[in-house]
Design a protein around this motif. Sequence first.
Motif, PDB file in Angstrom:
ATOM      1  N   ARG A  23       0.841  -1.203   0.000  1.00  0.00           N
ATOM      2  CA  ARG A  23       0.000   0.000   0.000  1.00  0.00           C
ATOM      3  C   ARG A  23       0.882   1.262   0.000  1.00  0.00           C
ATOM      4  O   ARG A  23       0.646   2.195  -0.778  1.00  0.00           O
ATOM      5  CB  ARG A  23      -0.921  -0.009   1.221  1.00  0.00           C
ATOM      6  CG  ARG A  23      -1.909   1.128   1.243  1.00  0.00           C
ATOM      7  CD  ARG A  23      -3.086   0.852   2.172  1.00  0.00           C
ATOM      8  NE  ARG A  23      -2.721   0.155   3.390  1.00  0.00           N
ATOM      9  CZ  ARG A  23      -3.036  -1.136   3.622  1.00  0.00           C
ATOM     10  NH1 ARG A  23      -3.682  -1.839   2.717  1.00  0.00           N
ATOM     11  NH2 ARG A  23      -2.677  -1.699   4.756  1.00  0.00           N
ATOM     12  N   CYS A  76      -4.417  -6.455  -4.428  1.00  0.00           N
ATOM     13  CA  CYS A  76      -5.428  -5.470  -4.044  1.00  0.00           C
ATOM     14  C   CYS A  76      -6.796  -6.141  -3.843  1.00  0.00           C
ATOM     15  O   CYS A  76      -7.180  -7.030  -4.611  1.00  0.00           O
ATOM     16  CB  CYS A  76      -5.552  -4.393  -5.129  1.00  0.00           C
ATOM     17  SG  CYS A  76      -4.351  -3.053  -4.986  1.00  0.00           S
ATOM     18  N   ASP A 127      -9.383  -1.245  -1.221  1.00  0.00           N
ATOM     19  CA  ASP A 127      -8.017  -0.914  -0.828  1.00  0.00           C
ATOM     20  C   ASP A 127      -7.603   0.431  -1.423  1.00  0.00           C
ATOM     21  O   ASP A 127      -8.047   0.812  -2.520  1.00  0.00           O
ATOM     22  CB  ASP A 127      -7.040  -1.988  -1.309  1.00  0.00           C
ATOM     23  CG  ASP A 127      -7.020  -3.204  -0.409  1.00  0.00           C
ATOM     24  OD1 ASP A 127      -7.675  -3.165   0.646  1.00  0.00           O
ATOM     25  OD2 ASP A 127      -6.345  -4.184  -0.756  1.00  0.00           O
TER      26      ASP A 127
END
Length: 390
Positions: free
Chosen positions: A60, A120, A124
């Motif tokens: 992320r 993902c 997200d």
Amino acid sequence: MSLRAGTFLFQALLMRKLAILCGLLVFAHSPLHAAGPGGVASIDRSLWPEALNSQSAFDRASRAEVLSFGRALSDSERMNDDALRDAIGVKQLDRMAVDHMRAVYWQRLAANYRMASADCRPGDDFCEEIANETDFRRVAARFEVAREGRYARWYPADQAFQRTYLHELLRLASLFSRVSSEVDIYSDRELTGNELADRQFLLTFDDGPSRADGNTDKLLATLRQRHLSATFFVLGTSLQQRLGQTSASQLATTYQGMCVGTHGWEHKSHGTWAEWQGSIERSMSLVRSTVPASATPLFRPPYGQRRSDSGPFFASHGLRVALWNIDSQDWSAKVDADQVRQRVLTLMLLWRRGVILFHDIHPKALTAVPWLLDQTSGANVKWIDCQSYR
């Protein structure tokens, strides 16, 4: 004014003008590597709202850094030549070289974004779907975050970091035809760190060894304590001085489990030095005779500078040029130890693989390396064995 006083004043003014003239001449004939970037990119990682203690958290943060750099890259493409020249701090802009490196970065960024997005899940953050590089460019060009929310404090600081870092790179690109550096390669035989697999990193240290019981020895102890190996690019003069304090057998034990390459005999540009071949041969010979079990057939050019036609020389000697793609800037007085480690972690997230450049003669790596290991613990980052990298 008396004649004597007037004569004294004239002599003083003359000496001042001569001093200024000499300074200008020295500057004019100094190698371009002496003038580093106007700014060194650094950032406070505490502005990022979560720890990087899992693969999903690392990915992320990686997606965010890739998009942020992409936004800075896209913005730079809208600058005219005069504005870009002033921003990166060069007198003459080599637009062709700059555009070449921009194309390289777009390709790497798109690939990195796809890897960081592989897992993902719906909802997200920073997970826009892209099919190709063109899609990524479009997404990066409009990347921004809400002024209110968990990333609101991080975004402006990171944009400042990425713009400054991009200017570091584009400056090197513009100078490359005259002053070679790590920003680009002359052949596939030159290593940069970009050839590593995703999440793989190698620690490297230049300019040693230090005096006995100095920074080099402390760093080696830290690496062994953390069960890590690294590549040390030593200077022939420094190694010779250390042999005046420590026997060859003791040094062999000191570097046991590590890799030792050469940084040349002296810390001079091997792109302009008439004796560059002798420097490499002499220093590699000393490395092989002093630490034979740790010697690795790698040469790291000081400042990354080497001749464009040097490939046949290295091939004939069984050597490869070993550059880097993550520069800690730990030698620079513009950044302290904390800024160095925050910078390196941000670049690890951005490039997702690479060779990290530190200097074992400076103390900043002693605190940076353990911190980086702790920050990425649990993130599925692999610190590779130096013996596998050649």
